[in-house]
Design a protein around this motif. Structure first.
Motif, PDB file in Angstrom:
ATOM      1  N   ALA A 212     -32.747  -3.189  -4.781  1.00  0.00           N
ATOM      2  CA  ALA A 212     -32.018  -2.240  -3.941  1.00  0.00           C
ATOM      3  C   ALA A 212     -31.006  -1.451  -4.773  1.00  0.00           C
ATOM      4  O   ALA A 212     -30.893  -0.235  -4.634  1.00  0.00           O
ATOM      5  N   GLU A 213     -30.294  -2.136  -5.658  1.00  0.00           N
ATOM      6  CA  GLU A 213     -29.313  -1.458  -6.516  1.00  0.00           C
ATOM      7  C   GLU A 213     -29.991  -0.475  -7.467  1.00  0.00           C
ATOM      8  O   GLU A 213     -29.485   0.631  -7.688  1.00  0.00           O
ATOM      9  N   LYS A 214     -31.128  -0.869  -8.010  1.00  0.00           N
ATOM     10  CA  LYS A 214     -31.868  -0.004  -8.938  1.00  0.00           C
ATOM     11  C   LYS A 214     -32.300   1.287  -8.237  1.00  0.00           C
ATOM     12  O   LYS A 214     -32.104   2.391  -8.758  1.00  0.00           O
ATOM     13  N   ILE A 215     -32.889   1.159  -7.059  1.00  0.00           N
ATOM     14  CA  ILE A 215     -33.354   2.337  -6.330  1.00  0.00           C
ATOM     15  C   ILE A 215     -32.181   3.197  -5.886  1.00  0.00           C
ATOM     16  O   ILE A 215     -32.223   4.430  -5.993  1.00  0.00           O
ATOM     17  N   LYS A 216     -31.124   2.579  -5.406  1.00  0.00           N
ATOM     18  CA  LYS A 216     -29.935   3.333  -5.003  1.00  0.00           C
ATOM     19  C   LYS A 216     -29.420   4.184  -6.156  1.00  0.00           C
ATOM     20  O   LYS A 216     -29.152   5.377  -6.000  1.00  0.00           O
ATOM     21  N   SER A 217     -29.306   3.594  -7.312  1.00  0.00           N
ATOM     22  CA  SER A 217     -28.813   4.309  -8.491  1.00  0.00           C
ATOM     23  C   SER A 217     -29.744   5.452  -8.888  1.00  0.00           C
ATOM     24  O   SER A 217     -29.291   6.574  -9.157  1.00  0.00           O
ATOM     25  N   MET A 218     -31.033   5.195  -8.900  1.00  0.00           N
ATOM     26  CA  MET A 218     -31.999   6.220  -9.290  1.00  0.00           C
ATOM     27  C   MET A 218     -32.022   7.376  -8.285  1.00  0.00           C
ATOM     28  O   MET A 218     -32.098   8.533  -8.686  1.00  0.00           O
ATOM     29  N   LEU A 219     -31.939   7.078  -7.011  1.00  0.00           N
ATOM     30  CA  LEU A 219     -31.922   8.140  -6.000  1.00  0.00           C
ATOM     31  C   LEU A 219     -30.696   9.031  -6.170  1.00  0.00           C
ATOM     32  O   LEU A 219     -30.782  10.252  -6.042  1.00  0.00           O
ATOM     33  N   GLU A 220     -29.566   8.427  -6.483  1.00  0.00           N
ATOM     34  CA  GLU A 220     -28.343   9.207  -6.653  1.00  0.00           C
ATOM     35  C   GLU A 220     -28.390  10.062  -7.913  1.00  0.00           C
ATOM     36  O   GLU A 220     -27.997  11.227  -7.891  1.00  0.00           O
ATOM     37  N   HIS A 221     -28.866   9.497  -9.009  1.00  0.00           N
ATOM     38  CA  HIS A 221     -28.851  10.222 -10.279  1.00  0.00           C
ATOM     39  C   HIS A 221     -29.976  11.238 -10.426  1.00  0.00           C
ATOM     40  O   HIS A 221     -29.770  12.319 -10.963  1.00  0.00           O
ATOM     41  N   LYS A 222     -31.163  10.912  -9.946  1.00  0.00           N
ATOM     42  CA  LYS A 222     -32.302  11.822 -10.112  1.00  0.00           C
ATOM     43  C   LYS A 222     -32.413  12.867  -9.008  1.00  0.00           C
ATOM     44  O   LYS A 222     -32.861  13.982  -9.253  1.00  0.00           O
ATOM     45  N   PHE A 223     -32.051  12.490  -7.782  1.00  0.00           N
ATOM     46  CA  PHE A 223     -32.295  13.368  -6.640  1.00  0.00           C
ATOM     47  C   PHE A 223     -31.034  13.742  -5.866  1.00  0.00           C
ATOM     48  O   PHE A 223     -31.121  14.417  -4.849  1.00  0.00           O
ATOM     49  N   ASN A 224     -29.898  13.243  -6.313  1.00  0.00           N
ATOM     50  CA  ASN A 224     -28.634  13.497  -5.631  1.00  0.00           C
ATOM     51  C   ASN A 224     -28.688  13.050  -4.160  1.00  0.00           C
ATOM     52  O   ASN A 224     -28.140  13.704  -3.272  1.00  0.00           O
ATOM     53  N   ILE A 225     -29.386  11.951  -3.922  1.00  0.00           N
ATOM     54  CA  ILE A 225     -29.468  11.360  -2.581  1.00  0.00           C
ATOM     55  C   ILE A 225     -28.446  10.238  -2.505  1.00  0.00           C
ATOM     56  O   ILE A 225     -28.528   9.253  -3.236  1.00  0.00           O
TER      57      ILE A 225
ATOM     58  N   SER B  80     -26.675   7.080  -0.782  1.00  0.00           N
ATOM     59  CA  SER B  80     -27.075   5.984   0.092  1.00  0.00           C
ATOM     60  C   SER B  80     -26.025   4.886   0.017  1.00  0.00           C
ATOM     61  O   SER B  80     -25.132   4.917  -0.841  1.00  0.00           O
ATOM     62  N   LYS B  81     -26.155   3.925   0.899  1.00  0.00           N
ATOM     63  CA  LYS B  81     -25.210   2.813   0.942  1.00  0.00           C
ATOM     64  C   LYS B  81     -25.985   1.506   0.847  1.00  0.00           C
ATOM     65  O   LYS B  81     -26.968   1.304   1.564  1.00  0.00           O
ATOM     66  N   LEU B  82     -25.560   0.617  -0.048  1.00  0.00           N
ATOM     67  CA  LEU B  82     -26.170  -0.698  -0.201  1.00  0.00           C
ATOM     68  C   LEU B  82     -25.539  -1.650   0.809  1.00  0.00           C
ATOM     69  O   LEU B  82     -24.313  -1.759   0.888  1.00  0.00           O
ATOM     70  N   ILE B  83     -26.381  -2.305   1.607  1.00  0.00           N
ATOM     71  CA  ILE B  83     -25.895  -3.237   2.632  1.00  0.00           C
ATOM     72  C   ILE B  83     -26.766  -4.488   2.654  1.00  0.00           C
ATOM     73  O   ILE B  83     -27.903  -4.468   2.185  1.00  0.00           O
ATOM     74  N   GLN B  84     -26.214  -5.577   3.196  1.00  0.00           N
ATOM     75  CA  GLN B  84     -27.069  -6.714   3.501  1.00  0.00           C
ATOM     76  C   GLN B  84     -27.905  -6.300   4.701  1.00  0.00           C
ATOM     77  O   GLN B  84     -27.417  -5.612   5.601  1.00  0.00           O
ATOM     78  N   THR B  85     -29.152  -6.685   4.694  1.00  0.00           N
ATOM     79  CA  THR B  85     -30.044  -6.293   5.786  1.00  0.00           C
ATOM     80  C   THR B  85     -29.504  -6.810   7.115  1.00  0.00           C
ATOM     81  O   THR B  85     -29.172  -7.995   7.227  1.00  0.00           O
ATOM     82  N   PRO B  86     -29.398  -5.930   8.111  1.00  0.00           N
ATOM     83  CA  PRO B  86     -28.895  -6.367   9.425  1.00  0.00           C
ATOM     84  C   PRO B  86     -29.740  -7.501  10.002  1.00  0.00           C
ATOM     85  O   PRO B  86     -30.963  -7.534   9.830  1.00  0.00           O
ATOM     86  N   ILE B  87     -29.087  -8.404  10.679  1.00  0.00           N
ATOM     87  CA  ILE B  87     -29.765  -9.569  11.251  1.00  0.00           C
ATOM     88  C   ILE B  87     -30.814  -9.170  12.286  1.00  0.00           C
ATOM     89  O   ILE B  87     -31.765  -9.909  12.531  1.00  0.00           O
ATOM     90  N   ALA B  88     -30.683  -8.000  12.870  1.00  0.00           N
ATOM     91  CA  ALA B  88     -31.642  -7.532  13.883  1.00  0.00           C
ATOM     92  C   ALA B  88     -33.000  -7.166  13.275  1.00  0.00           C
ATOM     93  O   ALA B  88     -33.979  -7.025  13.996  1.00  0.00           O
ATOM     94  N   ILE B  89     -33.057  -7.023  11.960  1.00  0.00           N
ATOM     95  CA  ILE B  89     -34.330  -6.691  11.291  1.00  0.00           C
ATOM     96  C   ILE B  89     -35.021  -7.995  10.916  1.00  0.00           C
ATOM     97  O   ILE B  89     -34.460  -8.817  10.192  1.00  0.00           O
TER      98      ILE B  89
END
Length: 76
Positions: free
Chosen positions: A9-22, A24-33
């Motif tokens: 999750a951290e790897k993808i978050k970082s890549m999305l921000e640096h490559k695509f300026n997207i 995002s927020k890293l969270i623990q998966t909600p219990i409802a999922i």
């Protein structure tokens, strides 16, 4: 977008921000999922979804699913 590990999750978050300026927020998966065990997710704006999904599908990172933020229904 739910990932099998925090590292993935951290790897993808970082890549999305640096490559695509997207932003995002890293969270623990909600219990409802319904995933087994501990997992982490990134939350992003709906307008960034298709670009992010395309990148992730080519990044060789295992995801556990993609869910809507409003009602946690699975969309992928």
């Amino acid at each position: 977008i739910v990932f099998a590990s925090q590292t993935s999750a951290e790897k993808i978050k970082s890549m999305l921000e640096h490559k695509f300026n997207i932003r995002s927020k890293l969270i623990q998966t909600p219990i409802a999922i319904p995933v087994n065990g501990c997992s982490y997710s990134i939350r992003l704006k709906s307008e960034d979804f298709e670009k992010a999904r395309s990148y992730i599908s080519n990044a060789n990172v295992r995801i556990r699913g993609i869910y809507k933020d409003i009602d946690y229904s699975k969309i992928y």
